[in-house]
Design an enzyme around this catalytic site. Sequence first.
Site, short mmCIF file in Angstrom:
data_model
loop_
_atom_site.label_atom_id
_atom_site.label_comp_id
_atom_site.label_asym_id
_atom_site.label_seq_id
_atom_site.Cartn_x
_atom_site.Cartn_y
_atom_site.Cartn_z
N SER A 198 -26.02 -55.98 24.07
CA SER A 198 -26.35 -54.89 24.30
C SER A 198 -25.84 -54.35 25.74
O SER A 198 -25.94 -55.51 26.79
CB SER A 198 -27.81 -54.38 24.27
OG SER A 198 -28.64 -55.04 25.07
N ARG A 199 -25.57 -53.21 26.29
CA ARG A 199 -25.45 -52.80 27.51
C ARG A 199 -26.89 -52.36 27.98
O ARG A 199 -27.64 -52.18 27.29
CB ARG A 199 -24.45 -51.71 27.59
CG ARG A 199 -23.23 -52.00 27.05
CD ARG A 199 -22.01 -50.75 27.50
NE ARG A 199 -20.89 -50.99 26.88
CZ ARG A 199 -19.86 -51.55 27.55
NH1 ARG A 199 -20.13 -52.42 28.70
NH2 ARG A 199 -18.68 -51.73 26.85
N ASP B 287 -42.91 -49.41 24.83
CA ASP B 287 -42.49 -50.85 23.89
C ASP B 287 -43.51 -50.92 22.86
O ASP B 287 -44.45 -51.66 23.07
CB ASP B 287 -42.48 -52.03 24.93
CG ASP B 287 -41.38 -52.17 26.00
OD1 ASP B 287 -40.29 -51.73 25.50
OD2 ASP B 287 -41.66 -52.43 27.07
N LYS C 4 -41.97 -58.15 30.23
CA LYS C 4 -42.50 -57.21 29.16
C LYS C 4 -43.59 -57.55 28.38
O LYS C 4 -44.63 -57.05 28.02
CB LYS C 4 -41.35 -57.01 28.00
CG LYS C 4 -40.08 -56.12 28.70
CD LYS C 4 -39.03 -55.76 27.29
CE LYS C 4 -38.17 -55.00 27.69
NZ LYS C 4 -37.14 -54.77 26.61
#
Length: 502
Positions: free
Chosen positions: A203-204, A265, A297
């Site tokens: 992903s970016r 999240d 996270k």
Amino acid sequence: MSSPNHLLARRAGIDTYQQPVVYMRSDCAVCRAEGFQSQAQVEVIANGRHLFAILHQVNSDWLRGDEIALSEAAWTLMGAAEGEELVVRHPPLLDSLAHLRNKVHGGRLDYAALRALMEDVSRGRLPDIHLASFVTICAGRGLDLDETVALTRAMVDVGERIDWGASPVMDKHCIGGLPGNRTTLLVVPIIAACGLMMPKTSSRAITSAAGSADVMETLAPVDLDLAAMRRVVEREGGCVVWGSAMRVSPADDVLIRVERPLGIDSEGLMVASILSKKAAMGSQRVLIDIPVGALAKVRSDAAAGQLSRSLVAVGAALGLQVQTVFTDGSQPVGCGVGPALEAMDVMAVLERTADAPSDLRDRALLLAGLLLELAGKAAPGSGHALARAALDDGRALARFIAICEAQGGLRVPPKAAHTHCVTAPAAGVVSGIDTRLVARMAKLAGAPRDPAAGASMHVRLQDRVDRGQPLFTLHAESLGELQYALSFVRSQLPVVRIEAGP
């Protein structure tokens, strides 16, 4: 003059990120006839092409009454030409919204309901307000295991799915939240050099200073379609490409766009997001890196254990063999934070230079070794040595260069025009590094929009430093961004905490 219910296309030149937006005069004939209001969703049609977009109304003369202006996202998706005649109408009613309302009121979502929702999500039929409500309710009420499995299957089934006709097909993923943790660009060539297949989509960055695709793009093109990606993997055994350039779990890309700005999240959505991409890419055995730390996270071993169990269970339901590993999430990995700076770290490790960051090397070897064991290429406990040999004898470097060339050519990462070094205010021992502040200051310096921007870390936890010793260096393309990042650093609690030594 256009026909009734038809307007002439015009490129507005307005960046609305990934949200398609169209602009119409509030007094135009179509708005009056259809009763359109600002923020309404409209359907735009031309020669079999359909676009669902949010309407913004205009009351000034920059837009004529017979024109419809399209934002950059809408223009790209529609593939329109200046002056082309477009039909504008109310979109059809969506049955999937009933399933969303059912979840809001405490119901459960089965595969049929989630398939209908993901079909509409992937086709851009749901406006952001409904997408945001779906993301929020999944986080608030949560998804049980059956719902998470059903959602993952639905996300796979509404997109492309690749069959490599070979086994085993390896993959890895990192949960994220740790600046500089760019192991993918090292693991892929090590695994490929050992004779295994590892097609890696990445992903970016959305909220971080760099995603793997951003870093790889400073070294080679990443915007490959499925056919080009397949050619690279069949030739070299691996790739590192931008996943959103292909219709692989396309609903996930849309949900991520809405989920990240909300700062939510959700475990169920995270698991479905990760594993839907792996299943759609034809991966069979997957290693997932879960950094654990107070500012990562995942903040505790207990939370990591719960996430691990969900990943393994959902993976098994989809026919994937998933293994997880808990790693240190207490500080940045490597030196660079930002696309080009992280790419330089990767190349230093591959080229085995004296100043290559040892922590990035060690973490990549750990993951590559576990993957080799998961593939059955190495006996339990011997994967690390096999990975180290592939890196140290130059095979990984040669394979990485070959992958870059196959993707379009190896590039030299750019360097920033302006830098500023922040030094230690006193002597002592580095007792803490705020990973969130590190990522924030790198972004304020311009990363990842400016590939050369970001930060270089010069110290690690427990290092002893003297007064005036470099702690980190900011890199920016403009003096304004450099000064902005520095003002942020000076206004915060220390990015690097130093305690007086004995």
